[in-house]
Scaffold this motif. Structure first.
Motif, PDB file in Angstrom:
ATOM      1  N   ILE A 132       0.840  -1.193   0.000  1.00 26.04           N
ATOM      2  CA  ILE A 132       0.000   0.000   0.000  1.00 26.04           C
ATOM      3  C   ILE A 132       0.878   1.247   0.000  1.00 26.04           C
ATOM      4  O   ILE A 132       1.893   1.308   0.695  1.00 26.04           O
ATOM      5  N   LEU A 133       0.487   2.223  -0.790  1.00 24.02           N
ATOM      6  CA  LEU A 133       1.202   3.495  -0.820  1.00 24.02           C
ATOM      7  C   LEU A 133       0.760   4.324   0.382  1.00 24.02           C
ATOM      8  O   LEU A 133      -0.432   4.609   0.555  1.00 24.02           O
ATOM      9  N   GLY A 150      -5.343   2.952   2.093  1.00 25.35           N
ATOM     10  CA  GLY A 150      -5.567   1.648   1.482  1.00 25.35           C
ATOM     11  C   GLY A 150      -5.353   1.641  -0.022  1.00 25.35           C
ATOM     12  O   GLY A 150      -5.917   0.797  -0.734  1.00 25.35           O
ATOM     13  N   TYR A 151      -4.519   2.539  -0.518  1.00 27.93           N
ATOM     14  CA  TYR A 151      -4.273   2.692  -1.962  1.00 27.93           C
ATOM     15  C   TYR A 151      -3.133   1.773  -2.389  1.00 27.93           C
ATOM     16  O   TYR A 151      -1.970   2.004  -2.039  1.00 27.93           O
ATOM     17  N   LEU A 152      -3.457   0.727  -3.131  1.00 33.93           N
ATOM     18  CA  LEU A 152      -2.440  -0.222  -3.565  1.00 33.93           C
ATOM     19  C   LEU A 152      -1.453   0.439  -4.521  1.00 33.93           C
ATOM     20  O   LEU A 152      -1.844   1.178  -5.436  1.00 33.93           O
ATOM     21  N   MET A 153      -0.184   0.155  -4.346  1.00 33.97           N
ATOM     22  CA  MET A 153       0.847   0.710  -5.214  1.00 33.97           C
ATOM     23  C   MET A 153       0.640   0.220  -6.648  1.00 33.97           C
ATOM     24  O   MET A 153       0.900   0.948  -7.605  1.00 33.97           O
ATOM     25  N   ARG A 154       0.167  -1.000  -6.784  1.00 30.95           N
ATOM     26  CA  ARG A 154      -0.109  -1.557  -8.108  1.00 30.95           C
ATOM     27  C   ARG A 154      -1.198  -0.742  -8.812  1.00 30.95           C
ATOM     28  O   ARG A 154      -1.102  -0.457 -10.016  1.00 30.95           O
ATOM     29  N   ASP A 155      -2.232  -0.356  -8.060  1.00 30.03           N
ATOM     30  CA  ASP A 155      -3.293   0.457  -8.643  1.00 30.03           C
ATOM     31  C   ASP A 155      -2.761   1.826  -9.051  1.00 30.03           C
ATOM     32  O   ASP A 155      -3.184   2.389 -10.076  1.00 30.03           O
TER      33      ASP A 155
END
Length: 247
Positions: free
Chosen positions: A132-133, A214-219
């Protein structure tokens, strides 16, 4: 009811007072080799087919174009610069605040960018973890320790506006937006929750509060590439001497 409660109480006392300790003395297992000789089960294949079709459609979706093939190198790489810049830009949009620097632990980059179409599946190869970022506000003296860990590891990706040199496995000549690192200033940085929680020898970051949406790095990567594509741009990161060896 009284009788039932008495039974439960008796079982609890018996189990809690048991002092016998059991330890396995041997372990047996059988290995099965999965290859073409194993016949497929049509019922299982039929059950999984709708999921496989949906997953393939998602993973094969083209989200952008890459100008060349970019691999992960130390102390600086094109793909590292691309990811760090992505986290800084998308972090500022997601968290709606200014970010001084973004970082990516070099060991977390698990693949490369290939020339041509970029698919969602390729992003999963580059970032297979659900990291997560997050944001942290670091005092300059703590940021120095953090950058020293990066230097000792041969150099990690840093975002645009950050430069440093590696000398005797320490970070020296550090500039943040053209100004020398101030040990008493506070810097807002974006990086992964894995690192913020002390991973990759970054124990100095564990006590510091995290801002987590909860911001995924992948997203973040997928959305960044998508925004670049909509702007008519190809992915073409370059080496800018952000991290260099002074030795």
């Amino acid at each position: 009811m009284y009788r039932r409660n008495s039974i439960f109480l008796g079982l609890f006392i018996a189990l809690s007072s048991c002092s016998t300790f059991y330890q396995p003395t041997s372990l047996q297992h059988t290995q099965y080799k999965i290859d073409a000789s194993i016949r497929s089960d049509s019922s299982v294949v039929g059950m999984l087919q709708p999921y496989a079709t949906n997953i393939s459609a998602t993973m094969n979706k083209v989200i952008g174009t890459c100008a060349d093939t970019y691999t992960n190198k130390r102390p600086e790489s094109e793909i590292g610069n691309f990811l760090a810049d992505c986290y800084k830009e998308m972090g500022e949009k997601k968290f709606a605040r200014k970010i001084d620097a973004a970082f990516m632990n070099a060991g977390g980059i698990r693949s490369y960018l290939s020339k041509g179409n970029i698919t969602v599946g390729k992003i999963f190869e580059i970032m297979p973890f659900d990291n997560i970022l997050i944001l942290q506000e670091l005092k300059g003296s703590v940021l120095q320790q953090y950058l020293d860990v990066m230097a000792a590891d041969g150099g990690w990706p840093v975002s645009k506006g950050v430069t440093l040199q590696i000398k005797n496995k320490k970070a020296v000549n550090i500039l943040i937006h053209g100004k020398p690192l101030d040990p008493n200033a506070v810097y807002t940085v974006a990086h992964s929750d894995y690192v913020a929680n002390g991973g990759s020898d970054c124990s100095m970051l564990k006590p510091i509060p995290q801002i987590n949406l909860g911001y995924l790095m992948r997203d973040a990567i997928v959305e960044y590439i998508d925004s670049q594509t909509k702007a008519g741009k190809t992915i073409q990161p370059v080496i800018e001497n952000r991290v260099t060896n002074a030795d």
